[in-house]
Design a protein around this motif. Structure first.
Motif, short mmCIF file in Angstrom:
data_model
loop_
_atom_site.label_atom_id
_atom_site.label_comp_id
_atom_site.label_asym_id
_atom_site.label_seq_id
_atom_site.Cartn_x
_atom_site.Cartn_y
_atom_site.Cartn_z
N LYS A 173 7.41 -18.69 -10.34
CA LYS A 173 7.92 -17.33 -10.40
C LYS A 173 6.91 -16.41 -11.07
CE LYS A 173 11.44 -16.37 -13.11
NZ LYS A 173 12.81 -16.35 -13.62
N ASN A 174 6.31 -16.90 -12.16
CA ASN A 174 5.33 -16.07 -12.85
C ASN A 174 4.17 -15.73 -11.95
OD1 ASN A 174 6.85 -16.09 -15.12
ND2 ASN A 174 5.66 -17.64 -16.20
N THR A 175 3.71 -16.72 -11.16
CA THR A 175 2.60 -16.48 -10.25
C THR A 175 3.00 -15.50 -9.16
OG1 THR A 175 1.80 -18.72 -10.62
CG2 THR A 175 0.95 -17.57 -8.68
N ALA A 176 4.19 -15.73 -8.58
CA ALA A 176 4.65 -14.88 -7.48
C ALA A 176 4.85 -13.45 -7.94
CB ALA A 176 5.95 -15.43 -6.91
N VAL A 177 5.50 -13.29 -9.09
CA VAL A 177 5.80 -11.93 -9.54
C VAL A 177 4.55 -11.20 -9.97
CG1 VAL A 177 7.04 -10.60 -11.28
CG2 VAL A 177 8.16 -12.52 -10.17
N THR A 178 3.61 -11.93 -10.58
CA THR A 178 2.35 -11.31 -10.94
C THR A 178 1.68 -10.75 -9.70
OG1 THR A 178 2.07 -12.85 -12.77
CG2 THR A 178 0.10 -11.70 -12.02
N ASN A 179 1.77 -11.48 -8.61
CA ASN A 179 1.16 -11.02 -7.37
C ASN A 179 1.94 -9.88 -6.72
OD1 ASN A 179 -0.86 -12.90 -7.54
ND2 ASN A 179 0.24 -14.45 -6.35
N LYS A 180 3.27 -9.82 -6.96
CA LYS A 180 4.11 -8.88 -6.22
C LYS A 180 4.44 -7.60 -6.98
CE LYS A 180 6.50 -11.98 -3.04
NZ LYS A 180 7.81 -12.45 -2.58
N VAL A 181 4.67 -7.68 -8.28
CA VAL A 181 5.17 -6.53 -9.00
C VAL A 181 4.01 -5.75 -9.61
CG1 VAL A 181 6.66 -5.74 -10.84
CG2 VAL A 181 7.32 -7.70 -9.47
N PRO A 182 3.73 -4.55 -9.11
CA PRO A 182 2.61 -3.78 -9.62
C PRO A 182 3.01 -2.98 -10.85
CG PRO A 182 3.61 -2.62 -7.79
CD PRO A 182 4.39 -3.90 -7.99
N THR A 183 2.01 -2.54 -11.60
CA THR A 183 2.27 -1.63 -12.71
C THR A 183 2.48 -0.24 -12.14
OG1 THR A 183 -0.06 -1.10 -12.92
CG2 THR A 183 0.73 -3.01 -14.17
N ALA A 184 2.91 0.68 -13.01
CA ALA A 184 3.12 2.07 -12.57
C ALA A 184 1.82 2.66 -12.03
CB ALA A 184 3.65 2.89 -13.72
N ALA A 185 0.70 2.32 -12.68
CA ALA A 185 -0.59 2.87 -12.26
C ALA A 185 -0.99 2.35 -10.88
CB ALA A 185 -1.67 2.52 -13.28
N THR A 186 -0.80 1.04 -10.65
CA THR A 186 -1.18 0.49 -9.34
C THR A 186 -0.23 0.96 -8.25
OG1 THR A 186 0.00 -1.56 -9.86
CG2 THR A 186 -2.37 -1.56 -10.22
N THR A 187 1.04 1.17 -8.62
CA THR A 187 2.00 1.72 -7.64
C THR A 187 1.56 3.09 -7.18
OG1 THR A 187 3.85 0.50 -8.61
CG2 THR A 187 4.41 2.40 -7.27
N GLU A 188 1.14 3.91 -8.14
CA GLU A 188 0.68 5.27 -7.81
C GLU A 188 -0.56 5.23 -6.93
OE1 GLU A 188 -0.65 9.35 -10.19
OE2 GLU A 188 0.26 7.69 -11.28
N LYS A 189 -1.49 4.33 -7.26
CA LYS A 189 -2.71 4.21 -6.46
C LYS A 189 -2.39 3.69 -5.06
CE LYS A 189 -7.42 2.35 -6.58
NZ LYS A 189 -8.38 1.49 -7.31
N ALA A 190 -1.47 2.71 -4.98
CA ALA A 190 -1.06 2.17 -3.68
C ALA A 190 -0.44 3.26 -2.81
CB ALA A 190 -0.07 1.02 -3.87
N ASN A 191 0.37 4.09 -3.42
CA ASN A 191 1.02 5.18 -2.68
C ASN A 191 -0.02 6.19 -2.19
OD1 ASN A 191 3.51 6.40 -1.76
ND2 ASN A 191 3.13 8.01 -3.23
N ALA A 192 -1.01 6.47 -3.03
CA ALA A 192 -2.06 7.41 -2.63
C ALA A 192 -2.84 6.87 -1.42
CB ALA A 192 -3.01 7.66 -3.81
N LEU A 193 -3.13 5.57 -1.44
CA LEU A 193 -3.85 4.95 -0.32
C LEU A 193 -2.99 4.98 0.95
CD1 LEU A 193 -5.36 1.93 -2.25
CD2 LEU A 193 -6.70 3.63 -0.98
#
Length: 306
Positions: A173-193
């Motif tokens: 679970k730790n591995t999966a969630v680390t890969n899946k759940v982004p931080t607020a900063a990465t979410t913002e960058k992902a949305n911009a892309l």
């Protein structure tokens, strides 16, 4: 009687009243339990959170959405990312037509547990409502969606401590969630892309759009829209297997995603897998019986299957 016992009795009585449809009475009992907790100087965050969430459910049933939102927020301040208060607050926001905030709460629930069907249904309803309200740019007006930490993932399903299965699941679970759940900063960058990809789609530059969507998905793998957008690009450059794969990923996140069903049906049709294509269109029409594009494609598939 000890305060803890009285509080437990009040909570149980409140639950009974709620089950009997006596929501006002139930709310009074939960309020009394909260008062006793405060008077006793109790600092049990879990207990308080449950009582606030339960009282919020009463307010929601009685149509008092503002008080429901207030209590859910109190519950979430005490125990962040609780599914029940998030769903109840989302329902209250929805009833007040505050669709942006409802969407955020429903999406947050899906980060905690992607299997919550009520949240999938809520996201679909809010998407339609926001499209009607704000048009195609509705996503740009959304508040930030919080990133759910590992500690909040399905915490209500504990396994015996020290068991091999518990240890194994924890690591996975730790591995999966680390890969899946982004931080607020990465979410913002992902949305911009993703938005950059959308601009390339408008210009018909599908290969460049695919690059942007791919970069976005590296940062945020839980965004179904990015997969369906990239699937559209793959359809346009005739990479149908890739389109199927992206639509399948989107449906893993959101099983009722209409675009994913439709675009996968298109891709299957081009791959001459007419049965799979028809299965997707049939699923889509159960969600949107009056979808004219789906009806037309179904007619074409019926002819091909004959």
């Amino acid at each position: 009687m000890a305060p803890a016992s009285r509080i437990a009795n009040l909570r149980q009585a409140g639950n009974e009243q709620f089950r009997n449809g006596q929501y006002s009475q139930a709310a009074k009992l939960y309020s009394r339990a909260l008062e006793l907790l405060e008077a006793a100087g109790e600092t049990n965050a879990e207990e308080k959170s449950v009582l606030y969430s339960n009282r919020a459910a009463c307010y929601l049933k009685d149509g008092n959405c503002s008080l429901c939102i207030k209590d859910c927020s109190e519950a979430l301040d005490l125990v962040p990312f609780g599914i029940k208060p998030l769903l109840r607050r989302a329902a209250a926001y929805e009833a007040l037509e505050r669709y942006h905030l409802a969407y955020v709460d429903y999406k947050t629930v899906l980060q905690v547990d992607t299997a919550v069907q009520a949240a999938h249904d809520g996201v679909n309803r809010m998407t339609k409502a926001l499209l009607e309200k704000d048009g195609l740019q509705w996503r740009q007006k959304l508040p930030p969606i919080p990133a759910v930490p590992v500690s909040a993932q399905r915490r209500w399903e504990p396994l015996p401590l020290g068991s091999q299965e518990a240890t194994s699941r924890s690591k996975e679970k730790n591995t999966a969630v680390t890969n899946k759940v982004p931080t607020a900063a990465t979410t913002e960058k992902a949305n911009a892309l993703k938005l950059e990809g959308n601009e390339f789609v408008k210009k018909g530059n599908y290969k460049k759009a695919i690059e942007k969507y791919t970069e976005s998905l590296k940062l945020h793998k839980l965004e179904a829209t990015t997969y369906t957008n990239r699937a559209l690009c793959y359809l346009n450059i005739k990479q149908y297997k890739e389109a199927v794969q992206d639509c399948s990923e989107a449906l893993n996140i959101d099983p009722k995603n209409v675009k994913a069903h439709y675009r996968r049906a298109q891709a299957y049709k081009e791959l001459k897998d007419y049965k799979s294509s028809k299965a997707d269109i049939t699923s889509l029409l159960k969600l949107e019986p009056k979808n004219s594009a789906a009806q037309k494609l179904l007619q074409e598939l019926n002819k091909l299957l004959k």
